[in-house]
Write a protein that holds these residues in place. Structure first.
Motif, PDB file in Angstrom:
ATOM      1  N   ASP A  60       9.124  39.847  49.103  1.00 33.23           N
ATOM      2  CA  ASP A  60       8.706  41.035  49.829  1.00 33.23           C
ATOM      3  C   ASP A  60       8.686  42.259  48.910  1.00 33.23           C
ATOM      4  O   ASP A  60       7.805  43.110  49.005  1.00 33.23           O
TER       5      ASP A  60
ATOM      6  N   ARG B 222       5.545  42.102  47.118  1.00 31.33           N
ATOM      7  CA  ARG B 222       4.396  42.437  47.950  1.00 31.33           C
ATOM      8  C   ARG B 222       4.289  43.926  48.208  1.00 31.33           C
ATOM      9  O   ARG B 222       3.219  44.438  48.516  1.00 31.33           O
ATOM     10  N   SER B 223       5.433  44.624  48.129  1.00 38.85           N
ATOM     11  CA  SER B 223       5.403  46.065  48.347  1.00 38.85           C
ATOM     12  C   SER B 223       4.702  46.790  47.205  1.00 38.85           C
ATOM     13  O   SER B 223       4.183  47.879  47.392  1.00 38.85           O
TER      14      SER B 223
END
Lengths: 165, 528
Positions: free
Chosen positions: B429, B432-433
């Motif tokens: 995550d 993905r940020s």
């Protein structure tokens, strides 16, 4: 949006070669602090001496490597350059950081000489902008260069208008 | 917000250019505020004294003495503090032993923050903070006048942000009286957002109640401790203890977690209501943005339009899961740090993402920066995040093994797989940020995991670039580009972007600045 296939080249000027001694002396200071800590542990601990010897041997190897490699490495990395519009520095060794600030956004230009620098007839210049994120620093300049740099930057900064934010 | 009339002759002196302005004290009622707040702060000690009497132990007495000192300090501070507001400056003189004198030029003030706690409001006073955006020193970047009447605060705000003459016409000389000022003839403010009661459903997901739980637990512990109360005397506590000893540990842990979650959810919601009740975001004709909010403690922040250089879309993990987000101002003079969710820089409390995007679009004058599909970062960035998660698990495993070897229960080892299961998705995550881009004159960067932040910063607010490459980054072909600025967090980063994109991207962001330092890259195959 496509970006041009360009790279940042390193800044043009190296600092004074005596800067290597400056970094070596600073490194030596850090090593000395570690040595004193180990010595205190030696006195305070009355148990087995084996861990002491192990730590001391490790420290000597690390310190020697650090003092041999770090100053030369830093000297190779440390560079600076100014144009009429911008100040550009590159510093570090393990982690290299390049910083660029427009002359029009400069707030202060300081030159400073610590005790070690005085000994080596060196000075460092710090350029700050309105941002709290990282002033530009150039270490290991000889005094004449530093003075000339500060004078030039101060003159251009005063000429530019606005509050530099 | 009107104010009882109690103008003292000094503060009612007309403000005429050229006349020396008299120094004045902060409002006398401020003394009352100080005394009451200090007494409330000393409440645990006082309750302790009440329960136990002064004979048993010195703890409560020390608490009382501390309260006395606090009250005395407040009085001394009030007596020694003087301020004056001239046509061009706000000046503050303070200190008994070490006298300080602060002055802020009115035209350097970028933000005005008017805060009033419940005590302040009961006596009609406010605390006014003027942000100057000078970030060279932590202390000097704002000036606080704690104890102006609501009318004075309003007048000061108008003078600072719209020029000294804006608040008064020629026939009516501006005066620093405590009379409420006549309303300014102004273009109607445009309302960008106001609190929708449905937003309160996001309250539980802010988890701010966790801090309250810790604080209350500390308070209870102090009262019990200082009053020498034996908790076992109370039936409820005894029942709870019996329940604890009778229940299986696993079930008990489940119950405790569930109870804590419910408590935190309730307190977080209460916190949301307290902080954001009557929230209103407006924009005046000249672009000045005004935020007002608060149930008990009210807070009104005004940001000069040309100082507002962008917006930050902030999504804490839980809030993101329910499609909520916050909006934070990126403005010169409003330094953002810890606790940004409660500070003066908040533009929108946790609210539906769609609303945040709409308001963000209004602030940035373009919807694009906050929805732009950003350029993703190379796979090496993902590898680096997974490596860090892996390293954390390995370190944890070594530590736990040592602890277990030293005699701790072997069940502790369960934490290793749990950590691995939690950290791996978090690492993905985090990757993905990551993203960066440029849209509509804004630099857009995003990073974060527990709190994902997308920032749109006006490119003209960028005052420099830092490019950071560690030894490992160099080997992976990535670099971190940092845009430095006088706004908000002072720096906004594009972490681990492809090293060969850095120069081109930065050069596009600030045309001209990098030109002398750029070199054409030899494109493989171009010369054949």
């Amino acid at each position: 949006m496509t970006e041009p296939a360009v790279d940042l080249r390193p800044p043009q000027w190296r600092v004074n070669p005596r800067a290597r001694w400056y970094w070596a002396l600073l490194g030596l200071r850090a090593v000395a602090v570690a040595a004193v800590a180990e010595f205190i542990w030696w006195i305070a601990d009355s148990g087995s001496r084996t861990p002491h010897y192990a730590l001391a041997a490790g420290s000597v190897v690390l310190a020697a490597a650090y003092l041999l490699v770090m100053p030369a490495w830093r000297y190779r990395v440390h560079r600076w350059e100014t144009t009429a519009e911008a100040v550009y520095t590159q510093r570090g060794w393990f982690t290299v950081e390049r910083r660029i600030a427009p002359v029009s956004r400069i707030q202060t230009v300081d030159t400073e000489r610590g005790p070690v620098e005085q000994l080596l007839r060196l000075a460092h210049v710090t350029v700050t902008t309105a941002s709290a994120a990282g002033p530009l620093q150039i270490h290991g300049l000889d005094i004449a260069t530093a003075d000339e740099l500060v004078e030039r930057l101060t003159a251009t900064t005063q000429a530019s208008q606005g509050d530099a934010t | 917000m009107t104010d009882p009339v109690s103008a003292d002759p000094v503060s009612a002196a007309p403000r005429v250019a050229g006349t020396e302005q008299p120094w004045q004290r902060l409002n006398t009622r401020m003394l009352l505020v100080h005394v009451v707040t200090d007494l409330i702060r000393a409440a645990p000690a006082l309750i302790g004294l009440l329960f136990a009497g002064s004979s048993s132990g010195r703890g409560p007495l020390w608490g009382l003495a501390a309260a006395g000192v606090a009250v005395l300090t407040a009085v001394v501070r009030w007596v020694t503090t003087r301020y004056r507001i001239t046509a061009s400056q706000v000046q503050l003189r303070t200190g008994l032993v070490r006298r300080r004198r602060l002055s802020v030029p009115l035209d350097r003030v970028r933000t005005v923050d008017v805060q009033a706690t419940l005590m302040h409001r009961l006596v009609g006073l406010t605390r006014v903070k003027l942000g100057t955006g000078r970030s060279t020193s932590e202390k000097e970047h704002h000036l606080t006048l704690d104890g102006l009447s609501a009318g004075q605060a309003e007048r000061l705000r108008n003078d600072v942000l719209h020029g000294p003459a804006a608040g008064a016409d020629a026939a009516h000389p501006t005066e620093w009286s405590e009379h409420p000022i006549p309303p300014r003839v102004a273009r109607p403010d445009e309302e960008l957002a106001r609190l929708d009661l449905a937003w309160i459903r996001y309250g539980p997901f802010t988890m701010t109640g966790l801090i309250t739980v810790v604080a209350v637990a500390g308070l209870v512990w102090r009262v019990v401790n200082e009053a020498h109360v034996n908790p076992n005397r109370y039936g409820a506590v005894r029942a709870a203890r019996d329940h604890i000893t009778d229940t299986a540990p696993a079930l008990l842990a489940l119950q405790a977690v569930a109870g804590l979650l419910v408590l935190v959810a309730i307190l977080s919601t209460a916190g949301y209501v307290l902080a954001f009740w009557r929230f209103r975001l407006t924009r005046a004709g000249d672009g000045t943005v005004h935020v007002s909010r608060g149930l008990l403690t009210t807070r009104a922040t005004t940001i000069e339009g040309r100082r507002l250089r962008g917006a930050e879309l902030s999504e804490p993990l839980l809030l993101r899961a329910v499609r909520g987000a916050r909006l934070i101002a990126v403005a010169t003079g409003l330094r953002v740090g810890r606790g940004a969710e409660r500070g003066g820089e908040i533009l929108l409390p946790p609210a539906p993402r769609t609303v945040v995007l709409r308001v963000g679009a209004a602030v940035c004058a373009s919807g694009e920066p906050l929805v732009l599909a950003m350029r993703r970062h190379p796979a090496a960035a993902l590898r680096r995040r997974l490596t860090r998660a892996g390293a954390t698990v390995v370190v944890l495993a070594i530590l736990l093994s040592a602890v277990v070897a030293a005699g701790a229960a072997a069940q502790a080892l369960i934490a290793i797989p749990v950590a691995a299961v939690l950290l791996a998705p978090l690492a993905v995550d985090r990757y993905r940020s990551l993203g960066h881009g440029v849209a509509a004159g804004y630099l857009v960067v995003r990073e974060g995991a527990l709190v994902r932040r997308r920032t749109a910063l006006g490119v003209d607010a960028i005052i420099g670039w830092n490019v950071r490459v560690s030894f490992f980054q160099r080997r992976s072909g990535v670099a971190t580009l940092v845009a430095t600025t006088a706004c908000g967090r002072q720096k906004y980063r594009a972490v681990d972007m492809a090293a060969d994109e850095v120069a081109g991207f930065a050069a596009n962001g600030t045309p001209g600045l990098l030109t002398p330092f750029l070199v054409e890259r030899d494109v493989p195959g171009a010369n054949e």
